[in-house]
Structures are given as structure tokens and as C-alpha cells.
Design a protein around this motif. Structure first.
Motif, mmCIF file in Angstrom:
data_model
loop_
_atom_site.group_PDB
_atom_site.id
_atom_site.type_symbol
_atom_site.label_atom_id
_atom_site.label_comp_id
_atom_site.label_asym_id
_atom_site.label_seq_id
_atom_site.Cartn_x
_atom_site.Cartn_y
_atom_site.Cartn_z
ATOM 1 N N ALA A 199 0.772 -1.239 0.000
ATOM 2 C CA ALA A 199 0.000 0.000 0.000
ATOM 3 C C ALA A 199 0.806 1.293 0.000
ATOM 4 C CB ALA A 199 -0.974 -0.006 1.173
ATOM 5 N N PRO A 200 2.016 1.360 0.591
ATOM 6 C CA PRO A 200 2.752 2.626 0.475
ATOM 7 C C PRO A 200 2.906 3.080 -0.975
ATOM 8 C CG PRO A 200 3.780 1.277 2.149
ATOM 9 C CD PRO A 200 2.718 0.420 1.498
ATOM 10 N N ALA A 201 3.076 2.130 -1.893
ATOM 11 C CA ALA A 201 3.235 2.488 -3.302
ATOM 12 C C ALA A 201 1.959 3.101 -3.872
ATOM 13 C CB ALA A 201 3.644 1.274 -4.127
ATOM 14 N N TYR A 202 0.787 2.687 -3.350
ATOM 15 C CA TYR A 202 -0.456 3.291 -3.829
ATOM 16 C C TYR A 202 -0.456 4.791 -3.515
ATOM 17 C CZ TYR A 202 -2.056 -1.580 -2.845
ATOM 18 O OH TYR A 202 -2.190 -2.940 -2.721
ATOM 19 N N PHE A 203 -0.075 5.102 -2.279
ATOM 20 C CA PHE A 203 -0.058 6.512 -1.864
ATOM 21 C C PHE A 203 1.019 7.280 -2.625
ATOM 22 C CE2 PHE A 203 -1.878 4.308 1.870
ATOM 23 C CZ PHE A 203 -3.101 4.967 1.922
ATOM 24 N N PHE A 204 2.163 6.637 -2.837
ATOM 25 C CA PHE A 204 3.226 7.303 -3.608
ATOM 26 C C PHE A 204 2.739 7.619 -5.028
ATOM 27 C CE2 PHE A 204 6.490 4.759 -0.928
ATOM 28 C CZ PHE A 204 6.383 5.680 0.106
ATOM 29 N N LEU A 205 1.984 6.693 -5.627
ATOM 30 C CA LEU A 205 1.473 6.919 -6.977
ATOM 31 C C LEU A 205 0.507 8.102 -6.993
ATOM 32 C CD1 LEU A 205 1.182 6.118 -9.949
ATOM 33 C CD2 LEU A 205 -0.597 4.489 -9.255
ATOM 34 N N MET A 206 -0.366 8.170 -6.004
ATOM 35 C CA MET A 206 -1.299 9.299 -5.918
ATOM 36 C C MET A 206 -0.538 10.607 -5.760
ATOM 37 S SD MET A 206 -4.455 10.286 -5.865
ATOM 38 C CE MET A 206 -5.548 11.575 -5.235
ATOM 39 N N MET A 207 0.462 10.607 -4.903
ATOM 40 C CA MET A 207 1.261 11.816 -4.692
ATOM 41 C C MET A 207 2.043 12.181 -5.949
ATOM 42 S SD MET A 207 2.545 10.841 -0.854
ATOM 43 C CE MET A 207 3.534 12.306 -0.552
ATOM 44 N N GLU A 208 2.545 11.158 -6.640
ATOM 45 C CA GLU A 208 3.275 11.392 -7.882
ATOM 46 C C GLU A 208 2.369 12.034 -8.929
ATOM 47 O OE1 GLU A 208 5.581 8.738 -11.338
ATOM 48 O OE2 GLU A 208 4.707 7.758 -9.575
ATOM 49 N N ALA A 209 1.127 11.509 -9.035
ATOM 50 C CA ALA A 209 0.182 12.064 -9.998
ATOM 51 C C ALA A 209 -0.181 13.501 -9.643
ATOM 52 C CB ALA A 209 -1.074 11.190 -10.048
ATOM 53 N N MET A 210 -0.358 13.787 -8.366
ATOM 54 C CA MET A 210 -0.657 15.149 -7.937
ATOM 55 C C MET A 210 0.504 16.088 -8.248
ATOM 56 S SD MET A 210 -2.488 14.383 -4.253
ATOM 57 C CE MET A 210 -2.617 16.123 -3.821
ATOM 58 N N GLU A 211 1.718 15.620 -8.009
ATOM 59 C CA GLU A 211 2.887 16.445 -8.295
ATOM 60 C C GLU A 211 2.983 16.752 -9.788
ATOM 61 O OE1 GLU A 211 7.212 16.136 -6.551
ATOM 62 O OE2 GLU A 211 7.091 14.914 -8.388
ATOM 63 N N GLU A 212 2.776 15.731 -10.616
ATOM 64 C CA GLU A 212 2.853 15.940 -12.060
ATOM 65 C C GLU A 212 1.793 16.930 -12.538
ATOM 66 O OE1 GLU A 212 5.221 14.875 -14.167
ATOM 67 O OE2 GLU A 212 6.184 14.176 -12.324
ATOM 68 N N SER A 213 0.582 16.838 -11.988
ATOM 69 C CA SER A 213 -0.474 17.769 -12.354
ATOM 70 C C SER A 213 -0.124 19.190 -11.916
ATOM 71 C CB SER A 213 -1.801 17.344 -11.724
ATOM 72 O OG SER A 213 -2.813 18.301 -11.998
ATOM 73 N N ALA A 214 0.392 19.304 -10.683
ATOM 74 C CA ALA A 214 0.743 20.629 -10.169
ATOM 75 C C ALA A 214 1.809 21.289 -11.036
ATOM 76 C CB ALA A 214 1.224 20.511 -8.729
ATOM 77 N N VAL A 215 2.777 20.503 -11.477
ATOM 78 C CA VAL A 215 3.889 21.046 -12.271
ATOM 79 C C VAL A 215 3.461 21.290 -13.723
ATOM 80 C CG1 VAL A 215 6.189 20.542 -13.189
ATOM 81 C CG2 VAL A 215 5.647 20.005 -10.798
ATOM 82 N N ASN A 216 2.854 20.289 -14.342
ATOM 83 C CA ASN A 216 2.598 20.352 -15.779
ATOM 84 C C ASN A 216 1.315 21.083 -16.149
ATOM 85 O OD1 ASN A 216 4.940 18.827 -16.269
ATOM 86 N ND2 ASN A 216 3.821 16.900 -16.035
ATOM 87 N N SER A 217 0.310 21.027 -15.274
ATOM 88 C CA SER A 217 -0.974 21.659 -15.596
ATOM 89 C C SER A 217 -1.186 22.988 -14.876
ATOM 90 C CB SER A 217 -2.131 20.713 -15.250
ATOM 91 O OG SER A 217 -2.050 19.519 -15.997
ATOM 92 N N LEU A 218 -0.648 23.095 -13.674
ATOM 93 C CA LEU A 218 -0.909 24.285 -12.868
ATOM 94 C C LEU A 218 0.261 25.249 -12.800
ATOM 95 C CD1 LEU A 218 -2.763 22.574 -9.867
ATOM 96 C CD2 LEU A 218 -3.693 23.369 -12.056
ATOM 97 N N GLY A 219 1.437 24.824 -13.283
ATOM 98 C CA GLY A 219 2.576 25.722 -13.318
ATOM 99 C C GLY A 219 3.280 25.923 -11.991
ATOM 100 N N VAL A 220 3.063 25.007 -11.042
ATOM 101 C CA VAL A 220 3.734 25.085 -9.738
ATOM 102 C C VAL A 220 5.143 24.502 -9.889
ATOM 103 C CG1 VAL A 220 3.630 24.344 -7.319
ATOM 104 C CG2 VAL A 220 1.510 24.848 -8.569
ATOM 105 N N SER A 221 6.112 25.057 -9.184
ATOM 106 C CA SER A 221 7.457 24.483 -9.239
ATOM 107 C C SER A 221 7.445 23.102 -8.597
ATOM 108 C CB SER A 221 8.456 25.374 -8.510
ATOM 109 O OG SER A 221 8.260 25.312 -7.101
ATOM 110 N N ARG A 222 8.337 22.224 -9.063
ATOM 111 C CA ARG A 222 8.377 20.868 -8.525
ATOM 112 C C ARG A 222 8.701 20.867 -7.040
ATOM 113 N NH1 ARG A 222 7.845 16.236 -10.992
ATOM 114 N NH2 ARG A 222 8.043 17.241 -13.031
#
Length: 272
Positions: free
Chosen positions: A175-198
Motif C-alpha cells: 500500500a505505500p506504493a499506492y499513496f506514492f502513486l497518488m502523490m506522484e500524480a498530484m505532483e505531475e499535475s501541479a507542475v505540468n498543468s498548474l505551473g507550480v514548481s516541482r
């Protein structure tokens, strides 16, 4: 509780974490030995915790409690080299994923008291969740001892059927990997779609995850649904995000993923 001698066969990260937690909790270092084919990990354990070390698994297996902390692919080979030792007065604790208690007894060539432990990677930080199963023949003392060992790296839960370990894998082990995947997807959206720095995205997401987990732990009387509802104002931003998750079938996706983890655990048990 009487503190028996502990022999760790394998000196990897999980052995390191358990030994660290035990010694910090007051377990006598003189009662702990770890074995490993190569020296660097042993030297680190000896330097940090003043335990005994050896390149000979037989020396570690002379202990009253033998912790099998090797990869499942080599467990058979390791156990067969120990098979001439009398295990009748020993407890075996195995953290090798996918290898059943009966199979361990078969590898050792004798009846043996076995407890299977399934820790997850946050155990490396002392924040683990470990599922435990005690095979037939284990006493209450055996259970208490195995539980004490794994509480050195976090929380524990017991299952009464060995198949329950597969459920632990789905709910905690993987299960830790499930949460990491969710966090990874959120980070990618924040950077690529919202323009937030990594860097800023990482900081916000990791702190939010820590805070959310803490709220769950500190409010045991509240259901997860109620905690979610308390964040979700009708017609607000959170409600719109949750609506999208639901429309995209998040619950079915998670259910399918957890079932897939259990299925693979069953397959692995048949391989070893």
C-alpha cells in the motif's frame, strides 16, 4: 518478558531497522547476532549497535529465535544449509514474502514453530505496519515475542488464517506504493498543468499527506468518510474534485488493484 538470543539471517534494511528499534528500546545488544555473506552491512550493524556479527548463518541459527530476513528466491537454499540443526526449541520468524509456514518447515526438513511477518517499507522509519501469522504449534509466548520484535518498527496486527497475510499485503505491504502513486500524480499535475514548481509541489503534497494521515490516526472514532465530508463543502472546490474522482471510477480502480495484489501474493506462494 525474558529476552532470548536473536539470530538475524540476512543483514538488509529490514534487519537493520528491527535491530535498531530493539536496541533503542533496551534489548541487550549482546543477545543479538546477524549473519550475512559479505561484511559491509555487518560492519555497519556492529558499529552502530554493538551486536555480534558473523559470515556463518549456522552461528546466527544457534540463537533461540531465528529471524529469516533473506529474499524469498534464496530462502530454500539458506534453509537447507540449516536443516541439520535441531529447531525443536527454537522459534522461527520469517519476513520472506510469499513463502508459507509449511514450505519453510519443508525446507528445514523438520517440524518447526514459525511466525510469518509481513512488514512494509515505512518500517525503515519506525512507522511500519506488520501483519503476523503464527503457525500451528506456536505458543502464546511465541506470539508475544514475535509481536515484540515487530513492534520495534511500528504497529502490528495478527491474522488467524495464513491466507490473511495476503490481505495484509494488499492493505499494508504494497500500500505505500499506492499513496506514492497518488502523490506522484498530484505532483505531475501541479507542475505540468498548474505551473507550480516541482519543489513547491513536493513540499505541499508531502505535508498534506502527513497531516491527513495524522488526522486519521488522531480521530479513531470518526470514519474515513466522515473525515472526507468534513473537508468537502457542498458546491466547493473539494466537492468538484471528489465528484471527478467518483465519475472516473476511483473506488473500482482501487478495489481492482488490491485484488490484483492478493492474486499475485497467492501466485508467489505457489512459486516458492
Amino acid at each position: 518478558m525474558q529476552q532470548p538470543t536473536l539470530g538475524f539471517i540476512g543483514a538488509g534494511n529490514m534487519s537493520h531497522s528491527i535491530i535498531s528499534g530493539l536496541v533503542k528500546g533496551g534489548y541487550p545488544a549482546s543477545a543479538i547476532i546477524a549473519s550475512n555473506p559479505s561484511n559491509p552491512k555487518l560492519d555497519e550493524l556492529k558499529s552502530k549497535f554493538s551486536i555480534r556479527t558473523s559470515n556463518d548463518n549456522l552461528e546466527a541459527a544457534a540463537s533461540e529465535v531465528v529471524i529469516l530476513a533473506v529474499k524469498p528466491q534464496i530462502l530454500k537454499q539458506v534453509c537447507e544449509t540449516l536443516s541439520h540443526i535441531d529447531f525443536s526449541n527454537k522459534l522461527v520468524v520469517s519476513i520472506a514474502a510469499g513463502v508459507t509456514c509449511d514450505r519453510i518447515a519443508q525446507y528445514l526438513g523438520q517440524d518447526v514453530r514459525v511466525v510469518r511477518a509481513m512488514p512494509n517499507t515505512p518500517s525503515l522509519l519506525g512507522l511500519g505496519m506488520t501483519g503476523l501469522y503464527a503457525a500451528k504449534g506456536c505458543s502464546d509466548t511465541d506470539r508475544q515475542l514475535a509481536g515484540h520484535l515487530m513492534q520495534a518498527v511500528g504497529e502490528i496486527t495478527w491474522v488467524e488464517q495464513e491466507s490473511g497475510i495476503d490481505q495484509v499485503i494488499a492493505c499494508a505491504g504494497s500500500a505505500p506504493a499506492y499513496f506514492f502513486l497518488m502523490m506522484e500524480a498530484m505532483e505531475e499535475s501541479a507542475v505540468n498543468s498548474l505551473g507550480v514548481s516541482r519543489e513547491q509541489a513536493r513540499e505541499m503534497i508531502q505535508q498534506t499527506a502527513i497531516g491527513a494521515a495524522a488526522m486519521v490516526k488522531q480521530n479513531p472514532d470518526l470514519s474515513l468518510a466522515e473525515l472526507r465530508n468534513r473537508v468537502t463543502s457542498k458546491g466547493g472546490t473539494t466537492a468538484k474534485a471528489i465528484e471527478h474522482f467518483e465519475q472516473q471510477g476511483l473506488r473500482d480502480t482501487v478495489d481492482g488493484a488490491m485484488k490484483a495484489a492478493v492474486k499475485r501474493a497467492v501466485e508467489m506462494a505457489q512459486q516458492f
